[in-house]
Write a protein that holds these residues in place. Structure first.
Motif, PDB file in Angstrom:
ATOM      1  N   ALA A   1     -13.282  -8.935 -29.537  1.00 42.34           N
ATOM      2  CA  ALA A   1     -12.062  -9.024 -28.725  1.00 42.34           C
ATOM      3  C   ALA A   1     -11.747  -7.656 -28.148  1.00 42.34           C
ATOM      4  CB  ALA A   1     -10.885  -9.527 -29.570  1.00 42.34           C
ATOM      5  N   VAL A   2     -11.040  -7.634 -27.035  1.00 41.08           N
ATOM      6  CA  VAL A   2     -10.561  -6.385 -26.444  1.00 41.08           C
ATOM      7  C   VAL A   2      -9.048  -6.405 -26.391  1.00 41.08           C
ATOM      8  CG1 VAL A   2     -12.632  -5.887 -25.098  1.00 41.08           C
ATOM      9  CG2 VAL A   2     -10.853  -7.318 -24.112  1.00 41.08           C
ATOM     10  N   THR A   3      -8.454  -5.249 -26.525  1.00 41.25           N
ATOM     11  CA  THR A   3      -6.990  -5.140 -26.502  1.00 41.25           C
ATOM     12  C   THR A   3      -6.474  -4.412 -25.273  1.00 41.25           C
ATOM     13  OG1 THR A   3      -7.035  -3.066 -27.752  1.00 41.25           O
ATOM     14  CG2 THR A   3      -6.921  -5.125 -29.023  1.00 41.25           C
ATOM     15  N   SER A   4      -7.312  -3.577 -24.680  1.00 38.26           N
ATOM     16  CA  SER A   4      -6.844  -2.803 -23.526  1.00 38.26           C
ATOM     17  C   SER A   4      -8.020  -2.246 -22.750  1.00 38.26           C
ATOM     18  CB  SER A   4      -5.940  -1.643 -23.982  1.00 38.26           C
ATOM     19  OG  SER A   4      -6.657  -0.757 -24.818  1.00 38.26           O
ATOM     20  N   ILE A   5      -7.825  -2.097 -21.462  1.00 35.28           N
ATOM     21  CA  ILE A   5      -8.751  -1.388 -20.582  1.00 35.28           C
ATOM     22  C   ILE A   5      -7.874  -0.658 -19.570  1.00 35.28           C
ATOM     23  CG2 ILE A   5     -10.634  -1.560 -18.916  1.00 35.28           C
ATOM     24  CD1 ILE A   5     -11.499  -4.150 -20.217  1.00 35.28           C
ATOM     25  N   HIS A   6      -7.756   0.647 -19.723  1.00 34.26           N
ATOM     26  CA  HIS A   6      -6.787   1.401 -18.928  1.00 34.26           C
ATOM     27  C   HIS A   6      -7.347   2.735 -18.472  1.00 34.26           C
ATOM     28  CE1 HIS A   6      -3.360  -1.166 -19.682  1.00 34.26           C
ATOM     29  NE2 HIS A   6      -3.459  -1.034 -20.981  1.00 34.26           N
ATOM     30  N   PHE A   7      -6.785   3.246 -17.378  1.00 37.00           N
ATOM     31  CA  PHE A   7      -6.847   4.656 -17.061  1.00 37.00           C
ATOM     32  C   PHE A   7      -5.506   5.260 -17.462  1.00 37.00           C
ATOM     33  CE2 PHE A   7     -10.399   3.828 -14.084  1.00 37.00           C
ATOM     34  CZ  PHE A   7     -11.225   4.864 -14.475  1.00 37.00           C
TER      35      PHE A   7
ATOM     36  N   HIS B   1      -3.135   1.872 -34.705  1.00 39.53           N
ATOM     37  CA  HIS B   1      -3.535   0.525 -34.324  1.00 39.53           C
ATOM     38  C   HIS B   1      -4.622   0.053 -35.272  1.00 39.53           C
ATOM     39  CE1 HIS B   1      -6.438   3.155 -32.355  1.00 39.53           C
ATOM     40  NE2 HIS B   1      -5.474   3.605 -31.575  1.00 39.53           N
ATOM     41  N   ASP B   2      -4.863  -1.248 -35.300  1.00 36.06           N
ATOM     42  CA  ASP B   2      -5.837  -1.814 -36.239  1.00 36.06           C
ATOM     43  C   ASP B   2      -7.172  -2.126 -35.572  1.00 36.06           C
ATOM     44  OD1 ASP B   2      -5.118  -3.957 -34.690  1.00 36.06           O
ATOM     45  OD2 ASP B   2      -4.796  -5.346 -36.366  1.00 36.06           O
ATOM     46  N   TYR B   3      -7.456  -1.515 -34.443  1.00 36.79           N
ATOM     47  CA  TYR B   3      -8.705  -1.732 -33.723  1.00 36.79           C
ATOM     48  C   TYR B   3      -9.318  -0.389 -33.352  1.00 36.79           C
ATOM     49  CZ  TYR B   3      -5.264  -1.131 -30.003  1.00 36.79           C
ATOM     50  OH  TYR B   3      -4.246  -0.647 -29.228  1.00 36.79           O
ATOM     51  N   TRP B   4     -10.585  -0.428 -32.941  1.00 35.39           N
ATOM     52  CA  TRP B   4     -11.249   0.780 -32.452  1.00 35.39           C
ATOM     53  C   TRP B   4     -10.738   1.093 -31.047  1.00 35.39           C
ATOM     54  CZ3 TRP B   4     -14.208   2.998 -36.103  1.00 35.39           C
ATOM     55  CH2 TRP B   4     -14.701   2.179 -37.126  1.00 35.39           C
ATOM     56  N   LYS B   5     -10.721   2.358 -30.697  1.00 32.91           N
ATOM     57  CA  LYS B   5     -10.251   2.743 -29.372  1.00 32.91           C
ATOM     58  C   LYS B   5     -11.087   3.913 -28.865  1.00 32.91           C
ATOM     59  CE  LYS B   5      -6.165   4.261 -26.803  1.00 32.91           C
ATOM     60  NZ  LYS B   5      -4.744   4.634 -26.903  1.00 32.91           N
ATOM     61  N   LEU B   6     -11.731   3.715 -27.713  1.00 28.10           N
ATOM     62  CA  LEU B   6     -12.503   4.806 -27.128  1.00 28.10           C
ATOM     63  C   LEU B   6     -11.686   5.488 -26.044  1.00 28.10           C
ATOM     64  CD1 LEU B   6     -13.853   4.149 -24.064  1.00 28.10           C
ATOM     65  CD2 LEU B   6     -15.193   2.556 -25.431  1.00 28.10           C
ATOM     66  N   LEU B   7     -11.843   6.784 -25.955  1.00 29.76           N
ATOM     67  CA  LEU B   7     -11.189   7.597 -24.937  1.00 29.76           C
ATOM     68  C   LEU B   7     -12.255   8.425 -24.241  1.00 29.76           C
ATOM     69  CD1 LEU B   7      -8.122   8.899 -26.992  1.00 29.76           C
ATOM     70  CD2 LEU B   7      -8.034   7.248 -25.140  1.00 29.76           C
ATOM     71  N   TYR B   8     -12.404   8.197 -22.938  1.00 32.62           N
ATOM     72  CA  TYR B   8     -13.344   8.983 -22.144  1.00 32.62           C
ATOM     73  C   TYR B   8     -12.548   9.911 -21.232  1.00 32.62           C
ATOM     74  CZ  TYR B   8     -16.444  10.301 -18.360  1.00 32.62           C
ATOM     75  OH  TYR B   8     -17.138  11.020 -17.429  1.00 32.62           O
ATOM     76  N   VAL B   9     -12.863  11.195 -21.234  1.00 31.85           N
ATOM     77  CA  VAL B   9     -12.152  12.179 -20.416  1.00 31.85           C
ATOM     78  C   VAL B   9     -12.847  12.286 -19.063  1.00 31.85           C
ATOM     79  CG1 VAL B   9     -11.382  14.570 -20.220  1.00 31.85           C
ATOM     80  CG2 VAL B   9     -11.414  13.443 -22.458  1.00 31.85           C
TER      81      VAL B   9
ATOM     82  N   PHE C   1      -9.964   7.473 -19.513  1.00 28.32           N
ATOM     83  CA  PHE C   1     -10.235   6.049 -19.502  1.00 28.32           C
ATOM     84  C   PHE C   1     -10.255   5.578 -20.949  1.00 28.32           C
ATOM     85  CE2 PHE C   1     -13.282   2.546 -19.977  1.00 28.32           C
ATOM     86  CZ  PHE C   1     -12.646   1.592 -19.191  1.00 28.32           C
ATOM     87  N   SER C   2      -9.581   4.462 -21.220  1.00 27.66           N
ATOM     88  CA  SER C   2      -9.455   4.001 -22.594  1.00 27.66           C
ATOM     89  C   SER C   2      -9.730   2.512 -22.693  1.00 27.66           C
ATOM     90  CB  SER C   2      -8.037   4.293 -23.113  1.00 27.66           C
ATOM     91  OG  SER C   2      -7.826   3.658 -24.356  1.00 27.66           O
ATOM     92  N   SER C   3     -10.332   2.115 -23.806  1.00 27.82           N
ATOM     93  CA  SER C   3     -10.519   0.695 -24.100  1.00 27.82           C
ATOM     94  C   SER C   3     -10.385   0.472 -25.600  1.00 27.82           C
ATOM     95  CB  SER C   3     -11.890   0.218 -23.615  1.00 27.82           C
ATOM     96  OG  SER C   3     -12.070  -1.153 -23.909  1.00 27.82           O
TER      97      SER C   3
ATOM     98  N   LEU D   1     -16.583  11.693 -24.743  1.00 27.81           N
ATOM     99  CA  LEU D   1     -15.947  10.467 -25.219  1.00 27.81           C
ATOM    100  C   LEU D   1     -15.619  10.618 -26.703  1.00 27.81           C
ATOM    101  CD1 LEU D   1     -17.045   6.879 -24.332  1.00 27.81           C
ATOM    102  CD2 LEU D   1     -16.859   7.481 -26.737  1.00 27.81           C
ATOM    103  N   PHE D   2     -14.511  10.010 -27.110  1.00 26.31           N
ATOM    104  CA  PHE D   2     -14.068  10.050 -28.504  1.00 26.31           C
ATOM    105  C   PHE D   2     -13.641   8.648 -28.904  1.00 26.31           C
ATOM    106  CE2 PHE D   2     -10.999  10.658 -31.916  1.00 26.31           C
ATOM    107  CZ  PHE D   2     -11.572  11.660 -32.689  1.00 26.31           C
ATOM    108  N   ILE D   3     -14.044   8.213 -30.104  1.00 20.08           N
ATOM    109  CA  ILE D   3     -13.677   6.885 -30.596  1.00 20.08           C
ATOM    110  C   ILE D   3     -12.755   7.026 -31.795  1.00 20.08           C
ATOM    111  CG2 ILE D   3     -14.518   4.713 -31.577  1.00 20.08           C
ATOM    112  CD1 ILE D   3     -17.073   5.045 -30.015  1.00 20.08           C
ATOM    113  N   GLN D   4     -11.558   6.474 -31.681  1.00 19.51           N
ATOM    114  CA  GLN D   4     -10.594   6.473 -32.774  1.00 19.51           C
ATOM    115  C   GLN D   4     -10.868   5.305 -33.710  1.00 19.51           C
ATOM    116  OE1 GLN D   4      -6.738   6.302 -30.960  1.00 19.51           O
ATOM    117  NE2 GLN D   4      -6.844   8.361 -30.114  1.00 19.51           N
ATOM    118  N   ALA D   5     -10.704   5.531 -35.002  1.00 23.39           N
ATOM    119  CA  ALA D   5     -10.925   4.489 -36.001  1.00 23.39           C
ATOM    120  C   ALA D   5      -9.654   3.665 -36.207  1.00 23.39           C
ATOM    121  CB  ALA D   5     -11.354   5.116 -37.322  1.00 23.39           C
ATOM    122  N   PRO D   6      -9.791   2.425 -36.656  1.00 15.82           N
ATOM    123  CA  PRO D   6      -8.600   1.614 -36.957  1.00 15.82           C
ATOM    124  C   PRO D   6      -7.832   2.180 -38.153  1.00 15.82           C
ATOM    125  CG  PRO D   6     -10.604   0.272 -36.848  1.00 15.82           C
ATOM    126  CD  PRO D   6     -11.037   1.697 -36.886  1.00 15.82           C
ATOM    127  N   ASN D   7      -6.540   1.874 -38.171  1.00 13.19           N
ATOM    128  CA  ASN D   7      -5.683   2.164 -39.322  1.00 13.19           C
ATOM    129  C   ASN D   7      -5.605   3.650 -39.672  1.00 13.19           C
ATOM    130  OD1 ASN D   7      -5.338  -0.704 -39.668  1.00 13.19           O
ATOM    131  ND2 ASN D   7      -7.344  -0.747 -40.655  1.00 13.19           N
TER     132      ASN D   7
END
Length: 326
Positions: free
Chosen positions: A16-22, A36-44, A90-92, A68-74
């Motif tokens: 599942a995806v929760t967001s796709i944003h700039f 948040h309880d999901y993974w989140k990637l941030l691309y600069v 850019f984030s997803s 790029l950096f990936i945040q872990a859940p919780n």
């Protein structure tokens, strides 16, 4: 299933995806914390930012353009734009149960051409399939469009999974000799393209024409257009116009002058023409773009918790680890 069939292994499975944003920030942006309880990637895409994790609070990660950096859940994360830069991220957000995710998160990952292409396709499919405006982070719930292109959501999943696989191969496989990337352009044309784009950057405040470029570089019109079409997908002047608007967006995010002065500084003859070209390229007028830029005082997306005021949220159990890629 035939007994001779070989079930395929799934190393990453995005469910599942929760967001796709700039995320487009002003230069003084500071984000206290998000959880948040999901993974989140941030691309600069532009600028740089510092990201601090509750498990690594004494040493922030510096994530620069192209990384790029990936945040872990919780976990709790805070981040801010570095001094004298204007972050464009850019984030997803997504759900994925693969144990391999733990090897990719909380480290700075460098994006190559393949990763950049996948990020671009992911952003494009997100825009085509969901109502959420990709340039407005204040609207963060994904809703399906009624006229989705066939297989669009599946492509979102595929591009995310391909991106994770590509990153995993890059940072976990033994170092091997890589074959140089091949370009459809000759070496001479590639050098010429770089010279022209450098020329664009030096004359970004001018009104350039095809004739002027052809004369400056002693090149035919059709040859010039072919070089740009093959390498960028845009015409020579179209590419220059996008460069100018990209600079305009950065100036707006810096928030140092009004829109009229921004237009004049970039050599536009009128605010009307500037607004018309800005909307043509970005899909919105510059005034609307200015209003969508996020500031630290107005963020409805996440609960803000200052980690300095809540030390109980910071893990002290794990020793610091060098997570930077070798």
């Amino acid at each position: 299933m035939s007994p001779d069939a070989l079930p395929l292994k799934l190393e990453f499975e995005v469910t599942a995806v929760t967001s796709i944003h700039f995320f487009e920030y002003k230069s003084d942006f500071i984000f206290k914390s998000e959880y948040h309880d999901y993974w989140k990637l941030l691309y600069v895409e532009e600028g740089a930012c510092e990201i601090t994790s509750s498990k690594n609070s004494n040493r922030p990660f510096l994530v620069k353009k192209g990384q790029l950096f990936i945040q872990a859940p919780n976990e709790y994360y805070s981040f801010k734009g570095t001094e004298n830069t204007v972050p464009l991220l850019f984030s997803s957000g997504f759900y994925c149960d693969s144990p391999h995710m733990n090897l990719l998160c909380n480290r700075v990952l460098q994006c190559g051409d393949q990763e950049l292409q996948l990020l671009s396709r992911l952003a494009e499919e997100g825009k085509n399939n969901f109502f959420t405006r990709i340039d407005d982070a204040s609207v963060y719930t994904l809703d399906r469009k009624f006229n989705q292109p066939f297989g669009g959501e599946q492509l979102v999943r595929i591009y995310l999974e391909m991106l994770l696989i590509s990153l995993m191969r890059q940072y976990s496989s033994p170092a091997t000799e890589k074959e140089p990337a091949r370009s459809s352009l000759s070496k001479t044309d590639s050098i010429l393209l770089n010279r022209i784009t450098d020329y664009y950057a030096k004359h970004i405040t001018e009104h350039l024409t095809i004739e002027q470029i052809c004369q400056e570089f002693s090149i035919g019109r059709s040859h010039l257009q072919r070089i740009f079409r093959e390498q960028t997908g845009l015409g020579a002047i179209e590419y220059f116009c996008q460069m100018r608007i990209s600079v305009a967006k950065k100036m707006i995010r810096e928030n140092k002058m009004n829109l009229t002065d921004t237009a004049l500084a970039l050599g536009y003859t009128s605010i009307h023409y500037f607004s018309k070209q800005f909307k043509k390229i970005t899909g919105m007028p510059p005034s609307q773009y200015q209003n969508t830029i996020r500031s630290a005082s107005s963020d409805p997306v996440y609960q803000h918790i200052d980690l300095d005021q809540h030390p109980e949220l910071i893990s002290r159990d794990e020793p610091d680890k060098d997570l930077s890629p070798s």
